[in-house]
Design a protein around this motif. Sequence first.
Motif, mmCIF file in Angstrom:
data_model
loop_
_atom_site.group_PDB
_atom_site.id
_atom_site.type_symbol
_atom_site.label_atom_id
_atom_site.label_comp_id
_atom_site.label_asym_id
_atom_site.label_seq_id
_atom_site.Cartn_x
_atom_site.Cartn_y
_atom_site.Cartn_z
ATOM 1 N N PRO A 169 11.962 8.060 105.037
ATOM 2 C CA PRO A 169 11.545 9.408 104.638
ATOM 3 C C PRO A 169 10.504 9.418 103.527
ATOM 4 O O PRO A 169 9.613 10.277 103.510
ATOM 5 N N PHE A 170 10.588 8.473 102.607
ATOM 6 C CA PHE A 170 9.655 8.442 101.479
ATOM 7 C C PHE A 170 8.294 7.890 101.897
ATOM 8 O O PHE A 170 7.248 8.411 101.495
ATOM 9 N N ILE A 171 8.298 6.858 102.727
ATOM 10 C CA ILE A 171 7.039 6.325 103.245
ATOM 11 C C ILE A 171 6.317 7.388 104.070
ATOM 12 O O ILE A 171 5.116 7.623 103.916
ATOM 13 N N ALA A 172 7.079 8.060 104.958
ATOM 14 C CA ALA A 172 6.476 9.073 105.821
ATOM 15 C C ALA A 172 5.975 10.274 105.024
ATOM 16 O O ALA A 172 4.886 10.804 105.294
ATOM 17 N N SER A 173 6.742 10.724 104.029
ATOM 18 C CA SER A 173 6.322 11.906 103.273
ATOM 19 C C SER A 173 5.118 11.611 102.398
ATOM 20 O O SER A 173 4.256 12.492 102.206
ATOM 21 N N LEU A 174 4.994 10.405 101.889
ATOM 22 C CA LEU A 174 3.800 10.047 101.119
ATOM 23 C C LEU A 174 2.562 10.046 102.019
ATOM 24 O O LEU A 174 1.494 10.538 101.631
ATOM 25 N N ASN B 181 11.837 14.709 102.362
ATOM 26 C CA ASN B 181 10.531 14.565 103.026
ATOM 27 C C ASN B 181 9.866 15.882 103.413
ATOM 28 O O ASN B 181 9.083 15.915 104.359
ATOM 29 N N ASP B 182 10.143 16.962 102.709
ATOM 30 C CA ASP B 182 9.443 18.223 102.966
ATOM 31 C C ASP B 182 8.207 18.329 102.081
ATOM 32 O O ASP B 182 8.204 17.834 100.944
ATOM 33 N N VAL B 183 7.169 19.011 102.588
ATOM 34 C CA VAL B 183 5.972 19.294 101.799
ATOM 35 C C VAL B 183 5.952 20.794 101.499
ATOM 36 O O VAL B 183 6.036 21.620 102.418
#
Length: 258
Positions: A76-81, A103-105
């Motif tokens: 989730p952190f890799i994808a959200s970054l 992982n929300d923007v």
Amino acid sequence: MTPWRLDIHDELGSTSDLCLERAQAGEAAGLAVLARRQLRGRGSRGRDWQDPGGNLAFSVLLRPEGEGAWPAGLWPFIASLAFYDALAPWIPDPDCMRLKWPNDVLLDGRKAAGILIESGGDPGGRWVVIGFGANLRVAPPIPGRDLACVAEHGPPPAPDVVAQGICDGLDRWMAICAGAGFAPIRQAWLDRAHPLGTRLVVRGESGQVEGSFEGLDAQGLLLLRCADGTRRISAGEILLLDRGATAPPAGGGIAAAT
């Protein structure tokens, strides 16, 4: 670098469903599926994802192995970054865009984009499908939800441009994680998140708890300072209270994933 193969559809049921089908059929890593309009998108917690067209409906297939086979909780952190960095060029004021665990923007404290991650395995090894959904041109009207879109801040990007930015970002952050572990990922995520001390509500199966955001632990769990001390949160729906609004009701239809 991942050998990305972009597969664009004018209309599709679900980009993640297509990636899942391909994964189970043995498709190699690097498949990236973009739909200009999605009919049966899926969000977190079984919600529908409404796509009026012109927004981002995008999913990728990865097969982590070797140095890339880190714990599932890091995805989730890799994808959200990667997602944040792909959207950032179209947001003139960087202070208005923040990440919300995991992982929300958010734009101006309102959800504009989200991610759905699904994983599994087959004789060929593990696979991960990551779905990215973003309100680029319009935020769909959902009763009880206050959503944002990129177009509120200027001309929105084309979905394929954001998709390419996500692929580039995934390559970058996966390489950082493979080389240096979770620590730089954790710090980069915190640098892009809402401030420490932000008041949150966490909804889970056993009810809800209110507290203030205290960061992430070394494994990526949410640290929530409550009246009875700091709790480590591994799952739940996170709602911000510091926007001056009450917590919205649970329900379907957020712009979460594909």
